[in-house]
Scaffold this active site. Structure first.
Site, mmCIF file in Angstrom:
data_model
loop_
_atom_site.group_PDB
_atom_site.id
_atom_site.type_symbol
_atom_site.label_atom_id
_atom_site.label_comp_id
_atom_site.label_asym_id
_atom_site.label_seq_id
_atom_site.Cartn_x
_atom_site.Cartn_y
_atom_site.Cartn_z
ATOM 1 N N ARG A 120 0.807 -1.233 0.000
ATOM 2 C CA ARG A 120 0.000 0.000 0.000
ATOM 3 C C ARG A 120 0.840 1.284 0.000
ATOM 4 N NH1 ARG A 120 -2.917 -3.581 3.256
ATOM 5 N NH2 ARG A 120 -4.922 -4.168 2.328
ATOM 6 N N LYS A 142 3.813 10.824 -12.047
ATOM 7 C CA LYS A 142 2.974 9.933 -12.847
ATOM 8 C C LYS A 142 3.695 8.601 -13.014
ATOM 9 C CE LYS A 142 0.044 12.891 -15.718
ATOM 10 N NZ LYS A 142 -0.315 13.249 -17.109
ATOM 11 N N GLU A 184 10.571 16.081 -25.798
ATOM 12 C CA GLU A 184 9.970 16.608 -24.573
ATOM 13 C C GLU A 184 10.579 17.958 -24.197
ATOM 14 O OE1 GLU A 184 7.368 15.412 -23.334
ATOM 15 O OE2 GLU A 184 7.292 13.246 -23.567
ATOM 16 N N LYS A 226 8.472 22.049 -15.848
ATOM 17 C CA LYS A 226 7.582 20.981 -15.401
ATOM 18 C C LYS A 226 7.248 21.120 -13.922
ATOM 19 C CE LYS A 226 6.219 16.266 -15.721
ATOM 20 N NZ LYS A 226 6.398 14.947 -16.345
ATOM 21 N N GLU A 240 -9.271 23.768 -17.355
ATOM 22 C CA GLU A 240 -8.649 24.337 -18.545
ATOM 23 C C GLU A 240 -7.147 24.418 -18.333
ATOM 24 O OE1 GLU A 240 -10.188 24.958 -21.295
ATOM 25 O OE2 GLU A 240 -12.189 24.571 -20.500
ATOM 26 N N ARG A 243 -1.914 20.904 -15.920
ATOM 27 C CA ARG A 243 -0.935 19.861 -16.215
ATOM 28 C C ARG A 243 -1.199 19.157 -17.543
ATOM 29 N NH1 ARG A 243 1.622 15.517 -11.918
ATOM 30 N NH2 ARG A 243 2.924 14.437 -13.449
ATOM 31 N N ASN A 247 0.862 17.407 -22.238
ATOM 32 C CA ASN A 247 0.599 16.307 -23.167
ATOM 33 C C ASN A 247 0.527 16.751 -24.622
ATOM 34 O OD1 ASN A 247 0.314 14.040 -21.283
ATOM 35 N ND2 ASN A 247 -1.446 15.182 -20.507
ATOM 36 N N HIS A 250 0.914 14.202 -27.402
ATOM 37 C CA HIS A 250 0.871 12.871 -26.818
ATOM 38 C C HIS A 250 -0.350 12.059 -27.241
ATOM 39 C CE1 HIS A 250 4.150 14.449 -24.485
ATOM 40 N NE2 HIS A 250 4.240 13.367 -23.738
ATOM 41 N N HIS A 254 0.578 8.693 -28.667
ATOM 42 C CA HIS A 254 0.207 7.438 -28.025
ATOM 43 C C HIS A 254 -0.515 6.514 -28.998
ATOM 44 C CE1 HIS A 254 0.338 9.173 -23.651
ATOM 45 N NE2 HIS A 254 1.525 8.976 -24.171
ATOM 46 N N HIS A 267 8.995 6.571 -27.443
ATOM 47 C CA HIS A 267 7.962 7.507 -27.008
ATOM 48 C C HIS A 267 8.206 8.905 -27.563
ATOM 49 C CE1 HIS A 267 5.078 9.595 -24.526
ATOM 50 N NE2 HIS A 267 6.026 10.312 -23.969
#
Length: 364
Positions: A120, A142, A184, A226, A240, A243, A247, A250, A254, A267
């Site tokens: 946990r 993330k 990136e 970042k 809006e 974070r 993307n 992306h 993806h 990636h």
């Protein structure tokens, strides 16, 4: 060494950036809950850097468990996660054991997710060894694994205790991986930092040849961008912007990764081509000028990135993009560019315009 801070209150943590950091056990020791760690790496990185990191820790009296996984995006799955758990349980690692991710974005995401759910939740530290992981995936908490139907669809937000970015590890980085990381880096200039974008246009040759001063500056500037975004919207809940703006490219990217099979494109390569698609759609919506679009495409090309999308077929792109995490109540929200240096999340792009942008960028 340069140090930045990710301002998240009780979950705040530093990012150390510089050469020669891996052997400095004293940088990690204050962030260990006990003198027990498990270092998770892969078959490419471990022979290069695992001993450099582990030996000083052992010399300081830390019990080190080593977990070495296969290398590649194709292994960012439940099987690898269970391999980590098998090793932790075999070594009787308890809740005071700190997991350390030594590798690129795949290892960071896997190790972080393992830390989030093992007993946990246990602490973890990011030690990113690729440019992409140093400027992006190691910062922000993330974590997760891929699913056959979509990338990063299973995971958790779980912040590290520390990010230790040793720039010396970039000396062994393959050229293709370096370019993938630059996708990136360029993203930050496109979405929120126009002066940095201007700097990148002037300094891309220096970055491609790995000039230490230029690389360190690009990493620090990217991490600062970042860190500011994450501090303002840690769990990507802003209605809006926020974070989600990180993307850019992306959603399209993806789709490429999932559609081709994980690992076929890196990636960052998929994000590069996806960014061109996002810029093309922004141009079709009347936001980006032709000159701004060409600047975007030229900079990505100068970084050694693909600027033409994979030939999946437009309908396949649309289907895969429908599984994106930014879909809310069946509505796809895309990150697009109002201008260079200003990104928005937008859910009202006409489907025919999205299809046209994909078609244009896959047959350029």
């Amino acid at each position: 060494m340069r140090t930045l801070n990710v301002a998240l209150g009780e979950r705040a943590y530093p990012i150390h950036i510089g050469p020669g950091l891996l052997p400095q056990a004293e940088l990690l020791l204050p962030y260990l809950r006990s003198k027990a760690v498990a270092i998770v790496s892969n078959t490419t990185v471990a022979p290069l850097y695992l001993k450099t990191l582990a030996a000083p820790l052992r010399a300081a009296g830390v019990r080190v468990t080593e977990v070495v996984l296969p290398d590649g995006e194709a292994y960012k799955n439940w099987d690898s996660l269970n391999t980590i758990f098998d090793a932790l349980l075999a070594a009787r690692c308890d809740r005071s054991t700190t997991l350390i991710a030594l590798g690129g974005g795949v290892i960071g995401d896997l190790c972080g997710f393992a830390a989030a759910i093992y007993q946990r939740g246990v602490p973890f530290i990011q030690v990113p060894t690729t440019l992409l992981s140093q400027v992006d995936s190691s910062v922000g908490g993330k974590t997760g694994i891929n699913h056959p139907r979509g990338k990063n669809m299973i995971g958790a937000f779980w912040q590290p205790q520390l990010v230790l970015a040793d720039t010396d590890t970039l000396k062994t980085l393959p050229e293709r991986e370096l370019s993938a990381g630059l996708a990136e880096v360029i993203k930050y200039g496109l979405i929120r930092d126009l002066p940095f974008l201007d700097w990148l246009e002037c300094n891309m040759p220096a970055l491609r040849t790995r000039e230490a001063v230029a690389l360190t500056y690009a990493i620090e500037r990217s991490c600062q961008n970042k860190a500011e975004v994450v501090a303002a919207d840690e769990f990507e809940t802003a209605k809006e912007g926020g974070r989600a703006l990180l993307n850019l490219g992306h959603t399209f990217g993806h789709a490429i990764e999932t559609g081709l099979g994980y690992g076929e494109w890196l990636h960052g390569e998929a994000v590069g081509a996806g960014t061109v698609m996002a810029a093309e759609l922004s141009r079709r919506l009347g936001w980006l000028t032709d000159l701004e679009f060409e600047r975007t495409r030229a900079l990505l090309a100068a970084a050694g990135l693909p600027i033409v999308g994979a030939p999946l077929g437009v309908e396949r792109y649309i289907d895969l993009m429908g599984h994106d995490k930014k879909v809310i109540a069946g509505k796809l929200r895309l990150v697009l560019l109002k201008h260079l240096g200003e990104a928005v999340t937008y859910g009202d792009a006409p489907p025919e315009q999205i299809r046209a942008a994909i078609e244009a960028c896959c047959h350029a």
